[in-house]
Design a protein around this motif. Structure first.
Motif: not given
Length: 525
Positions: A144, A164, A169
């Motif tokens: 992250y 995230q 992500l």
């Protein structure tokens, strides 16, 4: 001959920075300084003015506002490293230090050490397989992006990670780069520094990746050095001695740590207390010393753990969850010979095996070879034996085909003693009370790793009463437990009292107990 350029990261106490730079350059080495931009501007001007006439001193071209755990620490290191590489072409090695570091060897010794092997000193272990991170987030450091500092804004730091994570992500690691991790304190050869700086200049995507990792000072150089240097040329260790407490905080050294520090197999140490003026003065003078021998015993971490552990009585003896169920059986008897002097207990078990039919083993939780029968995998290691203590004893009862068993325990093993005494099986304890003269205590310290053959007499003198008190305290805690079946024998007691204790402990006839008590040289050291 090695010449060192010290990369000095500082953020406070300008006079200490000045003194450190003058001390290190007086030996013909070099210093490049980064002074945190969070510090007062007048402090930085004071350092610049005081060292303006020192040809062996240079400064980072740009000063960073540094925050623990974020990219600024790496950026400050890079700025200072570039200045040192540019301004000191004679430097063969670059050594990263903080303002809290002090030498624990002489410059003469340090140069000889570095000349001895053509390699880099940087702790560098695999990030994912090395088990280096003990607490806190792990993979999240890399996968992250971190725009917030946990210490300055914990709410946003963890909210960013959670967002995230929910959005998926996760980012990829730089292709072709094995991420490594280790201590931020390193010493690198010039060719390695130049190769790392060239790699940084030609791989901007990699730098962007590390800019948003968490605690990159523990991964950036560790990863890049391993990428550009063959593993055979890397010694995965720091040359700066540091320890951490149980709470993850760096240990601070004071005036009375001088002898201990000099015996460690390192060139520098951190953190040296700012209040330890005598220690700082002595270590400062040490850097200029010539023809000084440095006996290495490296007992520092074990000694620190021993001394601090003495203040935590009771906290380490909580029952383990896998030991709370199960029993050895009501019909069985466990005879525990508890003795600090193992040779006495083992003479007695040897005699018990000769004169009785009761199976007797030695220190099965301390020694690999302890008179055990074939037990299979449960006895393959000492750690496994203690973890599966009751399973081990059950198997021993079955192997010996007997409902009684004698084994030896050290008085320090209070968790084992208490656990067996709490079982539904009957537990009987024979405590062999011993006297400890200075020669025994010195040998005991060496066996524990608290001292070595090179430990100076003064250190022994200071440790003797501490260790003696610790052993006496073990015995007192054992007595204070007030076990139901508890007997004591000792070399200074009359033979008939020792025989009576053995008879009650083993439930054997008086004649056999007297023979056991009269075992030749039973209490001899």
């Amino acid at each position: 001959m090695a010449r060192i350029a010290f990369i000095l990261l500082t953020h406070k106490d300008p006079q200490r920075v000045i003194d450190q730079a003058r001390r290190l350059t007086a030996s013909g080495d070099f210093v490049a300084i980064h002074f945190d931009r969070n510090a007062p501007a007048e402090d930085y001007r004071r350092i610049r003015d005081a060292l303006a006439d020192s040809p062996g001193v240079t400064f980072a071209a740009r000063r960073m506002k540094c925050g623990w755990g974020d990219w600024s620490l790496v950026a400050a290191t890079l700025e200072t490293l570039r200045a040192a590489a540019r301004d000191f072409p004679q430097a063969t090695h670059f050594y990263l230090l903080s303002g809290d570091c002090m030498p624990i060897k002489s410059a003469e010794y340090a140069r000889s050490f570095l000349d001895g092997e053509d390699c880099d000193y940087i702790e560098s272990v695999d990030f994912f397989d090395g088990n280096w991170i003990k607490t806190g987030i792990r993979d999240e450091r890399l996968i992250y992006r971190h725009w917030f500092n946990e210490r300055r804004n914990k709410t946003l730091f963890y909210a960013s990670i959670d967002l995230q994570k929910r959005l998926g992500l996760n980012r990829r690691l730089p292709e072709g780069l094995q991420i490594m991790i280790g201590s931020q304190w390193w010493c690198l050869r010039r060719q390695t520094v130049e190769a790392v700086l060239d790699l940084i200049a030609g791989w901007p995507q990699m730098v962007r990746f590390f800019r948003t990792t968490w605690i990159p000072d523990e991964t950036f150089f560790q990863t890049l050095v391993a990428h550009v240097v063959p593993r055979a040329r890397i010694r995965s260790r720091s040359l700066t001695f540091l320890m951490f407490t149980d709470y993850g905080m760096p240990v601070t050294f004071y005036n009375d740590h001088y002898d201990l520090l000099l015996r460690q197999d390192f060139l520098f140490a951190r953190k040296i207390s700012g209040e330890a003026l005598d220690l700082r003065q002595r270590l400062g003078q040490l850097w200029q010393a010539e023809d000084q021998a440095f006996p290495i015993s490296a007992e520092g971490p074990r000694l620190f753990g021993f001394l601090t552990g003495r203040g935590r009585i009771g906290r380490r003896f909580a029952p383990r969850f896998w030991e709370t169920d199960g029993s050895l059986g009501r019909s069985r008897v466990v005879h525990l010979i508890v003795a600090k002097k193992w040779h006495i207990a083992k003479r007695l078990t040897r005699r018990i095996r000769t004169l009785t039919e009761i199976p007797a083993v030695d220190y099965v939780f301390n020694e690999t070879e302890a008179g055990l029968p074939d037990m299979g995998g449960v006895a393959s290691s000492l750690a496994k034996r203690e973890r599966h203590r009751r399973a081990l004893l059950k198997l021993m009862f079955e192997r010996f085909e007997f409902d009684r068993l004698v084994l030896c325990l050290d008085p320090a093993a209070l968790s084992l003693i208490r656990d067996f005494a709490a079982d539904r099986a009957e537990a009987r304890i024979l405590f062999i009370d011993s006297r400890f003269d200075d020669d025994y205590l010195r040998g005991h310290m060496r066996r524990m790793g608290l001292a070595s053959d090179s430990t100076p007499p003064e250190m022994y003198r200071r440790l003797l009463p501490v260790v003696r008190g610790d052993l006496e305290d073990e015995a007192e805690r054992l007595r204070d437990m007030e076990f139901e079946h508890f007997e004591t024998m000792a070399g200074h007691l009359p033979a008939d009292l020792n025989a009576g204790a053995i008879a009650r402990f083993l439930d054997v006839p008086a004649a056999i107990a007297q023979d056991l008590a009269a075992t030749p040289k039973l209490f001899a050291d």
